[in-house]
Enzyme design. Sequence first.
Site, short mmCIF file in Angstrom:
data_model
loop_
_atom_site.label_atom_id
_atom_site.label_comp_id
_atom_site.label_asym_id
_atom_site.label_seq_id
_atom_site.Cartn_x
_atom_site.Cartn_y
_atom_site.Cartn_z
N ASP A 60 0.87 -0.43 -0.28
CA ASP A 60 -0.16 -0.19 -0.01
C ASP A 60 0.74 1.40 0.13
O ASP A 60 1.57 1.49 1.08
CB ASP A 60 -0.79 -0.01 1.27
N SER A 110 -6.45 4.50 -1.63
CA SER A 110 -6.71 2.92 -1.74
C SER A 110 -7.98 2.26 -2.02
O SER A 110 -8.07 0.90 -2.14
CB SER A 110 -5.51 2.76 -0.16
N HIS A 171 -9.93 -2.93 6.87
CA HIS A 171 -9.54 -1.65 6.38
C HIS A 171 -9.76 -1.83 4.56
O HIS A 171 -10.51 -2.38 4.25
CB HIS A 171 -7.91 -1.85 6.38
N THR A 173 -7.58 -1.92 1.89
CA THR A 173 -7.97 -3.00 0.74
C THR A 173 -8.11 -4.21 0.87
O THR A 173 -8.99 -5.08 0.53
CB THR A 173 -6.21 -3.04 0.58
N GLU A 331 -1.09 -7.79 2.37
CA GLU A 331 -0.78 -5.95 2.14
C GLU A 331 -0.12 -5.91 3.38
O GLU A 331 0.00 -6.16 4.42
CB GLU A 331 -2.05 -5.16 2.58
N ASP A 336 1.92 2.12 3.68
CA ASP A 336 2.09 3.78 2.78
C ASP A 336 1.22 4.36 4.61
O ASP A 336 1.44 6.39 4.41
CB ASP A 336 -0.04 3.23 2.68
N HIS A 340 2.09 9.31 4.84
CA HIS A 340 1.39 9.48 5.68
C HIS A 340 2.02 10.96 6.60
O HIS A 340 1.51 11.93 6.21
CB HIS A 340 0.10 9.15 5.48
N ASP A 377 -0.81 0.17 -4.64
CA ASP A 377 -2.33 0.16 -5.41
C ASP A 377 -2.21 2.16 -5.42
O ASP A 377 -3.00 2.07 -6.57
CB ASP A 377 -3.61 0.50 -4.25
N HIS A 378 -1.03 2.49 -5.02
CA HIS A 378 -1.15 3.98 -5.59
C HIS A 378 0.42 4.23 -4.69
O HIS A 378 1.32 3.49 -4.59
CB HIS A 378 -2.24 5.56 -5.26
#
Length: 523
Positions: A60, A110, A171, A173, A331, A336, A340, A377-378
Amino acid sequence: MNHIAPLQSKSNHTCLLRYTEQEKDPKFWNTWAQRTLKNALTLQNLNKNKAKNLIFFLGDGMGVPTVTAARILKGQLNGQSGEETLLEMDKFPFVSLAKTYNTNAQVPDSAGTATAFLCGVKANEGTVGVSAAAVRSQCNTTEGNEVTSILRWAKDAGKAVGIVTTTRVNHATPSAAYAHSVDREWYSDSEMPAEALQAGCKDIARQLFENIPNIDVVLGGGRKYMFPKNKSDVEYPNVLKHSGTRKDGRNLVQEWTDRMKDKKGHYVWNKKQLLSLNPNNVDYLLGLFEPGDLTYDLERNTDNDPSLTEMVEVAIKILRKNPSGFYLLVEGGRIDHGHHEGKAKQALHEAVEMDRAIGRAGLLTSIHDTLTIVTADHSHVFNFGGYTVRGNTIFGLAPRVSDIDQKPFTSILYGNGPGYKIVNGARENVSTIDYQENNYQAQAAVPLSMETHGGEDVAVFAKGPLAHLLHGVHEQNYIPHVMAYAACIGQNREHCLAHSGTAGLRPVFSSIAAILTATRLLC
C-alpha cells in the site's frame, strides 16, 4: 545472481572504495550484462501452465521511488552499498505499469484502487466492492451496484482463500475482497450514520463474516471492531480506546469460533498462539493481533506480535492443503501509513519486510503452478535525490548544502506533509536534529497534517503461469482478470483444457470465437 557480494565493512568509505575498484573494469559490467541477457533469452519459453495457486502482494503506497529506496535500504542492512541489491520482487521476470486513477479521482485512494485490482472494475474513491454507479456514503446507492472479487471467484471455484494484512482486516484494501460498502470507513456499526443502518447497510467487519462466511485464513489487526462496545481488549484491558466498538452488542469473534468449532477452526491473538499451531490440523484460522492496525515493524514487539513474513508462512501452509489450490491476498499496508506521517524510515522498513514475505512465499510454492503478482495501489509524494554519492545511507544528507539558504538537506523529501517546519522564519536546519531517528518526519514543501498520495503509475511485478500477460501499461483493473484467466476461474474458463494442465488457448480457435472472447474480457 545479478548482485555483488556483501562487503566486509559497513563503512561508506570502504564501500565506495571496494565498488569503485571492481567497477572500473568494463569486463565487470559486460559480464553482468551478458549473464542478464542469457537469463532473458530463457523467458522465450513462456510458462503457459494453469495456475493452481494465486498470490497477490499489495504494497500500500509502494510507488516506484519507494521500491528503489527499499532496495537500497535492504542492501545497506546487509552491509552492501545498496544500489546494486535485488529485492525479491526485482527477480520477477515480468514487469509492467498500472494506471491507478479512480473513476472520479486523478490521484486515487486505497478503496477505489482495491476495488480495481481485486474486483476488476474501476470505482470511485472511498468505496469498496461497488461499481462507480455507487456514491460515497450514500447507502441507498449500494444495492444493485455490488461487484465481486477474485477472492470470491476463487472460493466459488473450490480453492482455499486467505487474507493477510498489517492493517485492520476491515481496512480499505482487504475489505474490497469481501465487502460491498459505499464508505470505506464504516469499520463497525459505530462508525456508520443512523440513516445508513436504518436503510439496511452493513458495516465492513460484519460483512467479513457474513458475505463469504468460510474465508479459510484471515490474519491482521482490527480486534476492537469485532466486539461489543466498551468490552475490554484482551491485550490492553485498561485502555479505553482499544475496547470494543460494536453498538449491536455482537461478538463476531465468538460467533465465528462457535461456527468453526467442528471445522478445525482456530482463533489466535498473539504470535505465540499463531506459531504454536500445526497447519496440518488447522483448516480455518482467524488471527487478530491488535485492536487496530498492527504496529510498525520497527516498533513491533517480537515476542507478542508476528511479522508479516511469519503470518504469510502460516497462511500458505494452511491454504496449500487444498488440492484445488488457493488464492492469497497479502497487504503490506503500513508502508502507506509511514508515508502519510512523513516517516520515511518506518515506510521503507515496512517495504523491506514485505519483500521478505515475498521471498518466503516463493520458497513455499513453485513458479510452475503459482502465479505471484506484486504491485501497489498508488504512490506517494515521496522521493529521494540531491546527487548523493554511491553507498550514501538512504536516510542521509545530500552531499552539498542548499545554494539558496546554505543549509543541509536530507536526500529523502516529501512534496507535502507534516515535515514542513519553519524555525525563526526559515527552513529548519536538519543538522541540529537526529534525522536518522525512526520517527523523523522528512522535510516537506507544503504543510499538511497528513502527506498525500501520488498520482503516477505503479510497477506490477509478475512470475509464474501466464505472468507474461502483464506487460506494457495497463489499467489497474486488468490485474485480476489476468489472474482469473491463468487460474481458469471467474468468467475466464472457456480457454482451459482440462486434460492438458495448461491455460493456453485451444489449438483450433476461429477468428469469430477469438473476437467474442476478447470482447468478453474487455467488458
